[in-house]
Design an enzyme around this catalytic site. Structure first.
Site, PDB file in Angstrom:
ATOM      1  CE  LYS A   1      -4.480  -1.514   1.403  1.00  0.00           C
ATOM      2  NZ  LYS A   1      -5.668  -1.291   2.204  1.00  0.00           N
TER       3      LYS A   1
ATOM      4  CE  LYS B   1      -9.299 -10.280  -2.097  1.00  0.00           C
ATOM      5  NZ  LYS B   1      -8.658 -10.139  -0.791  1.00  0.00           N
TER       6      LYS B   1
ATOM      7  CE  LYS C   1     -16.613   1.289  -3.102  1.00  0.00           C
ATOM      8  NZ  LYS C   1     -17.840   1.716  -3.655  1.00  0.00           N
TER       9      LYS C   1
END
Ligand code: TRP
Length: 337
Positions: free
Chosen positions: A116, A200, A203
């Site tokens: 991240k 994956k 969202k």
């Protein structure tokens, strides 16, 4: 039975707007099944969401929306304790105490932090770096014995174990229960994007066609499945032949997860048939799963006061369970209270 012998499940999910099929099959339905096996605490990790920028109104509405989605999916607020993390100050307080135990070196090795923060570590928030310690606090506060999480969170649970063991050793106590990463409730499915079988379902994917939301109508679901990326080959007889075909494997996996027949069960039924036959069957299975959830979600949305009442009730119960542990942790390290 004393408190320490109760099987206790704790898990959280970040409030990101709403749930999709990947969350549902990968995590939430497993949470639902675990309600039969243990006392469960499920929370919206709004404090964790501070690690990345989010519009305040979006954060506020996401917590409500996701709480409603959890309940619509089958989390029963009478049996399970459902709450927003920020409603329980003990999460933050215990996190700070554990910050004295966690080591920089441990956090530096976390793959989620590395992924991240990317190349921009200097510009990442301190909360992003400290994220796993807050997660450890979430778990240790309630003396969780089992923590259902996906593969990507396993490292954080191992870190939680390391923090618990070091704290217990450093302060010569057996206060913290060392949790296990997985328990029964069936295997969790790993659901991939409908546009790319190697990514994956997420969202954050810019394409709406990549995922199915709990709020999608039957028509939209059928359309997304019709347009899902596939290959021209018919479905094979054995599972190994799906390996080089990630999109086909994903669709078969979704069907298997919903119907509970296993990958081999699906292939037994559809081997030799093309996606022209398989996709409508899959659309029927997905709409069969989602339509009742969507209806309950719509009802819950119409009654925000009831939702707030559920969250307030969950918070009150969580505060009560967590209070003795926080107090004991303060005593263990020598803080006045
Ligand atoms: N980090 C978890 C995730 O992204 C969410 C989470 C926060 C969590 N606190 C937790 C999961 C405690 C299990 C236990 O999926």
């Amino acid at each position: 039975m004393t408190d320490s012998q109760v099987k206790r499940v704790v898990s959280g999910i970040q409030p990101t707007g709403g749930l999709h099929l990947g969350n549902l099959l990968g995590a939430i339905l497993r949470w639902v099944r675990m309600q039969d096996e243990a006392q469960c605490l499920y929370f919206l990790a709004d404090l964790h969401s501070l690690s990345e920028h989010m519009d305040p109104d979006e954060r506020r509405s996401s917590v409500r929306e996701m709480a409603a989605a959890l309940i619509a999916s089958g989390i029963d607020p009478k049996r399970s304790i459902v709450f927003a993390q920020s409603a329980i100050p003990a999460h933050s307080e215990l996190c700070w105490i554990l910050n004295g135990t966690a080591r920089m070196g441990w956090l530096n090795r976390m793959t989620q932090w590395k992924d991240k923060a990317g190349k921009n570590r200097e510009g990442a928030s301190v909360a992003l770096f400290d994220y796993p310690v807050l997660q450890a606090a979430d778990i240790l506060l309630y003396r969780a014995t089992h923590v259902p999480v996906g593969e990507d969170q396993k490292q954080h649970i191992e870190l939680t174990r390391d923090i618990a063991l070091k704290f217990n050793t450093d302060f010569d106590t057996d206060l913290f229960v060392v949790p296990e990463p997985f328990i029964g409730g069936g295997a969790a499915a790993r659901i991939m994007s409908l546009r790319d079988g190697r990514a994956k379902m997420s969202k954050s994917d810019p394409s709406e066609m990549s995922r199915i939301h709990l709020t999608d109508s039957d028509d939209v679901i059928a359309q997304k499945i019709r347009k899902a990326k596939t290959d021209p080959e018919p479905l094979p007889e054995d599972e190994a032949a799906l390996e080089p075909r990630p999109e086909a494997k994903n669709l078969v996996g979704i069907y298997a997860a919903i119907t509970g027949v296993g990958i081999d069960g699906v292939l037994e039924r559809f081997a030799g048939q093309g996606f022209g036959t398989f996709k409508p069957a899959l659309a029927e299975a997905v709409t069969g799963l989602i339509a009742p959830i969507r209806q309950r979600l719509e009802e819950l949305r119409r009654d925000p006061a009831e939702l707030d009442r559920i969250l307030a009730d969950g918070a009150a119960r969580a505060i009560e369970i967590g209070a003795p542990l926080l107090s004991a942790a303060k005593t263990a390290v020598g803080l006045a209270q």
